[in-house]
Design a protein around this motif. Structure first.
Motif, mmCIF file in Angstrom:
data_model
loop_
_atom_site.group_PDB
_atom_site.id
_atom_site.type_symbol
_atom_site.label_atom_id
_atom_site.label_comp_id
_atom_site.label_asym_id
_atom_site.label_seq_id
_atom_site.Cartn_x
_atom_site.Cartn_y
_atom_site.Cartn_z
ATOM 1 N N ALA A 112 48.558 -0.245 8.674
ATOM 2 C CA ALA A 112 47.385 -0.165 9.551
ATOM 3 C C ALA A 112 46.095 -0.564 8.841
ATOM 4 N N GLN A 113 46.086 -0.508 7.518
ATOM 5 C CA GLN A 113 44.860 -0.822 6.775
ATOM 6 C C GLN A 113 44.575 -2.326 6.733
ATOM 7 N N PHE A 114 45.617 -3.122 6.988
ATOM 8 C CA PHE A 114 45.433 -4.580 6.959
ATOM 9 C C PHE A 114 45.037 -5.088 8.340
ATOM 10 N N ARG A 115 44.163 -6.076 8.371
ATOM 11 C CA ARG A 115 43.723 -6.654 9.638
ATOM 12 C C ARG A 115 44.869 -7.386 10.318
ATOM 13 N N ALA A 116 44.771 -7.491 11.636
ATOM 14 C CA ALA A 116 45.776 -8.243 12.391
ATOM 15 C C ALA A 116 45.814 -9.685 11.898
ATOM 16 N N THR A 117 46.999 -10.231 11.747
ATOM 17 C CA THR A 117 47.165 -11.580 11.217
ATOM 18 C C THR A 117 46.871 -12.646 12.264
ATOM 19 N N LYS A 120 44.325 -10.122 18.382
ATOM 20 C CA LYS A 120 43.047 -9.406 18.463
ATOM 21 C C LYS A 120 43.230 -7.948 18.064
ATOM 22 N N HIS A 121 44.379 -7.384 18.421
ATOM 23 C CA HIS A 121 44.657 -5.972 18.131
ATOM 24 C C HIS A 121 45.993 -5.849 17.413
ATOM 25 N N LYS A 122 46.029 -4.976 16.412
ATOM 26 C CA LYS A 122 47.296 -4.601 15.795
ATOM 27 C C LYS A 122 47.753 -3.332 16.507
ATOM 28 N N ILE A 123 48.960 -3.379 17.054
ATOM 29 C CA ILE A 123 49.435 -2.271 17.897
ATOM 30 C C ILE A 123 50.746 -1.724 17.356
ATOM 31 N N PHE A 124 50.778 -0.401 17.200
ATOM 32 C CA PHE A 124 51.983 0.297 16.761
ATOM 33 C C PHE A 124 52.598 1.017 17.961
ATOM 34 N N ILE A 125 53.825 0.678 18.274
ATOM 35 C CA ILE A 125 54.565 1.356 19.343
ATOM 36 C C ILE A 125 55.641 2.202 18.666
ATOM 37 N N ILE A 126 55.493 3.512 18.726
ATOM 38 C CA ILE A 126 56.418 4.421 18.039
ATOM 39 C C ILE A 126 57.260 5.132 19.096
ATOM 40 N N ASP A 127 58.521 4.740 19.195
ATOM 41 C CA ASP A 127 59.424 5.311 20.194
ATOM 42 C C ASP A 127 60.100 6.561 19.643
ATOM 43 N N GLU A 128 60.443 7.485 20.554
ATOM 44 C CA GLU A 128 61.068 8.771 20.178
ATOM 45 C C GLU A 128 60.263 9.450 19.065
ATOM 46 N N LEU A 140 50.629 11.151 9.375
ATOM 47 C CA LEU A 140 50.153 10.266 10.438
ATOM 48 C C LEU A 140 48.834 10.749 11.048
ATOM 49 N N LEU A 141 48.591 12.048 10.959
ATOM 50 C CA LEU A 141 47.491 12.667 11.697
ATOM 51 C C LEU A 141 46.134 12.042 11.410
ATOM 52 N N LYS A 142 45.799 11.851 10.158
ATOM 53 C CA LYS A 142 44.479 11.322 9.791
ATOM 54 C C LYS A 142 44.286 9.899 10.319
ATOM 55 N N THR A 143 45.300 9.070 10.157
ATOM 56 C CA THR A 143 45.208 7.685 10.648
ATOM 57 C C THR A 143 45.113 7.657 12.164
ATOM 58 N N LEU A 144 45.839 8.572 12.815
ATOM 59 C CA LEU A 144 45.812 8.632 14.280
ATOM 60 C C LEU A 144 44.445 9.078 14.791
ATOM 61 N N GLU A 145 43.804 9.954 14.036
ATOM 62 C CA GLU A 145 42.494 10.473 14.445
ATOM 63 C C GLU A 145 41.390 9.434 14.265
ATOM 64 N N GLU A 146 41.437 8.694 13.179
ATOM 65 C CA GLU A 146 40.417 7.683 12.893
ATOM 66 C C GLU A 146 41.086 6.378 12.468
ATOM 67 N N PRO A 147 41.728 5.697 13.393
ATOM 68 C CA PRO A 147 42.423 4.455 13.028
ATOM 69 C C PRO A 147 41.421 3.356 12.703
ATOM 70 N N PRO A 148 41.831 2.408 11.870
ATOM 71 C CA PRO A 148 40.965 1.256 11.606
ATOM 72 C C PRO A 148 40.622 0.530 12.899
ATOM 73 N N LYS A 149 39.504 -0.135 12.912
ATOM 74 C CA LYS A 149 39.076 -0.868 14.096
ATOM 75 C C LYS A 149 40.148 -1.886 14.503
#
Length: 374
Positions: A112-117, A120-128, A140-149
Motif C-alpha cells: 500500500a505504500q507504493f503508488r499505483a503503477t 488512478k487508484h490502488k485497490i485491495f479486495i480482501i475476501d473472507e 492492518l488496523l493502522k493502514t486501514l484507518e489512515e491509508p495512503p492517498k
C-alpha cells in the motif's frame, strides 16, 4: 471454458440484481467523488459482494468514464485487465489462505505504500476477511484507518460477527441481502434466452428453491442443467441432477407431521438421508418455514415474508397457515430447536427428527390418518 456464472458476471452496476440499495449508494459516491477509504461488504455467499467490489475498482480506474457517470466503459485497457483479473494495481487477496500477520504486512501494508503503477487508484479486495488472525487484524488496523492517498480497501465477509469492532468502525458498511425469488427468476430466464434454450417454469422454481437466495449457486445449477444439451428442458429431464428442493421437502414434512401421517414423514426423512441432505440445515429450514406460518397466523397482511418463495410454495404455506393451530406451530418450533442441537451427538443423524414425528403422532387430537402426497 468459463462456467455460466463467470460468463454472465455483471459488468455494469445496472446489471446487478437484488442489491439496488447498495449500487445506488456506491454509484452516487462515484459520481459525486465522495468515496470512502474503506468499504465492508457482508452477507451470504454468492450474492454479489466480490462482483460489486470489482465493479467499483473498474469504475474508479476506467480510462474513459465520463464525469458525473458511474458505469465503466468496459472497453479501455484498465477495464479489460480488471475484468480478466490481471490488473497490477487491483490486488485481490483470499484471507482464508493468507491469515498470518506476515502475509498482511507483505501483501497489503508494504504494498500500500507504493503508488499505483498504471491506475488512478490502488485497490485491495480482501475476501473472507474474517479469517485473518488477531495479530493480522492489529497490523492492518493502522493502514486501514489512515491509508495512503488513492488507496482503497474493500473487505468482504460472510461472518461479520467475527470481525473486530475496531475494523468495522473504520469502514463504510453494506449489508448484502439474499436475492428475492422474482429477481432470481428474471436473471435465470435472461440467461436461458441468451443461450437459446427453453426451460419449464417448474425447473426455474426448483433451481431457485434449491439455491436458497444464492445467485451463484442458482447459475451453477442452471449450468449443469444446460449441459444436457436439450432444446427444451422439463422437470422430468432434471430429476437426477436436481432432486426435490429443500422447501418442497420442508413443506411436505410439516404437512405430514401436522396430519399425523407418520409413514410419509419418516419416508421423507429417509429420502433426505439417501440424497445426502444436511439434516441440521433441513431442521433450520423447517423452523424458518414454521416461523413464517406463525407470523402469518398472527398478522395475515404481512406480505414481505413471501418474496423468496414461488407462487406454488406460497400457496402451500398459506394453506398451512389456515390448517394449523397456532399452539401446534409453536410446539413444533420449540421441539425442532431442541432437536437441532442433538443432531451432532446422535448416533443416527435423522433420529432427532424421527422422534419429533413420533412425539406429534401420539399427541391428543387428530387421528393418525395417511395424508395425500402434495
Amino acid at each position: 471454458m468459463p462456467t455460466l456464472y463467470q460468463k454472465y458476471r455483471p459488468q455494469n452496476f445496472s446489471d446487478i440484481i437484488g442489491q439496488e440499495h447498495i449500487t445506488q449508494t456506491i454509484t452516487n459516491e462515484i459520481t459525486n467523488n465522495k468515496l470512502a477509504h474503506a468499504y465492508l461488504f457482508f452477507g451470504a455467499r454468492g450474492i454479489g459482494k466480490t462482483t460489486i467490489a470489482r465493479l467499483l475498482a473498474k469504475s474508479l480506474n476506467c480510462e474513459n468514464r465520463k464525469e458525473k457517470q458511474a458505469e465503466p466503459c468496459n472497453q479501455c485497457a484498465a477495464c479489460k485487465d480488471i475484468k480478466d483479473g490481471r490488473h497490477i494495481d487491483i490486488i485481490e487477496i483470499d484471507a482464508a489462505s493468507h491469515t498470518g500477520v506476515d502475509n498482511v504486512r507483505e501483501n497489503i501494508i508494504e504494498n500500500a505504500q507504493f503508488r499505483a503503477t498504471k491506475a488512478k487508484h490502488k485497490i485491495f479486495i480482501i475476501d473472507e476477511v474474517h479469517m485473518l488472525s488477531t495479530s493480522a487484524f492489529n497490523a492492518l488496523l493502522k493502514t486501514l484507518e489512515e491509508p495512503p492517498k488513492q488507496v482503497i480497501f474493500i473487505l468482504a465477509t460472510t461472518e461479520l460477527h467475527k470481525l473486530p469492532a475496531t475494523i468495522i468502525s473504520r469502514c463504510q458498511r453494506f449489508n448484502f441481502k439474499k436475492i428475492p425469488y422474482d429477481d432470481m427468476k428474471k436473471r435465470l430466464k435472461l440467461i436461458c434466452d441468451q443461450e437459446k434454450i427453453k426451460v419449464d417454469k417448474e425447473v426455474f422454481d426448483r433451481i431457485i428453491n434449491k439455491s436458497d437466495g444464492c445467485l451463484r449457486d442458482a447459475e451453477s445449477l442452471l449450468g449443469q442443467i444446460l449441459s444436457l444439451n436439450l432444446e427444451k428442458i422439463t422437470t422430468a429431464d432434471i430429476e437426477i441432477i436436481l432432486p426435490t428442493s429443500n422447501i418442497e421437502n420442508v413443506l411436505n414434512f410439516v404437512d405430514y407431521v401436522h396430519n399425523k401421517a407418520s409413514k410419509q414423514a419418516l419416508d421423507t426423512l429417509q429420502n433426505l438421508i439417501s440424497e445426502g441432505v444436511n439434516i441440521e440445515q433441513f431442521i433450520y429450514d423447517t423452523i424458518e418455514a414454521l416461523r413464517f406460518i406463525m407470523i402469518l397466523k398472527t398478522d395475515p397482511t404481512n406480505n414481505t415474508l413471501m418474496v423468496d418463495y414461488s407462487e406454488k410454495d406460497a400457496k402451500r404455506i398459506k394453506k398451512l397457515v389456515t390448517d394449523m393451530d397456532i399452539l401446534q406451530v409453536i410446539k413444533m418450533i420449540e421441539s425442532l430447536i431442541i432437536k437441532r442441537t442433538e443432531v451432532k451427538s446422535s448416533p443416527i443423524p435423522q433420529l432427532p427428527l424421527e422422534l419429533v414425528v413420533v412425539e406429534f403422532m401420539n399427541q391428543a387430537g387428530r387421528k393418525n390418518t395417511p395424508a395425500k402426497a402434495p
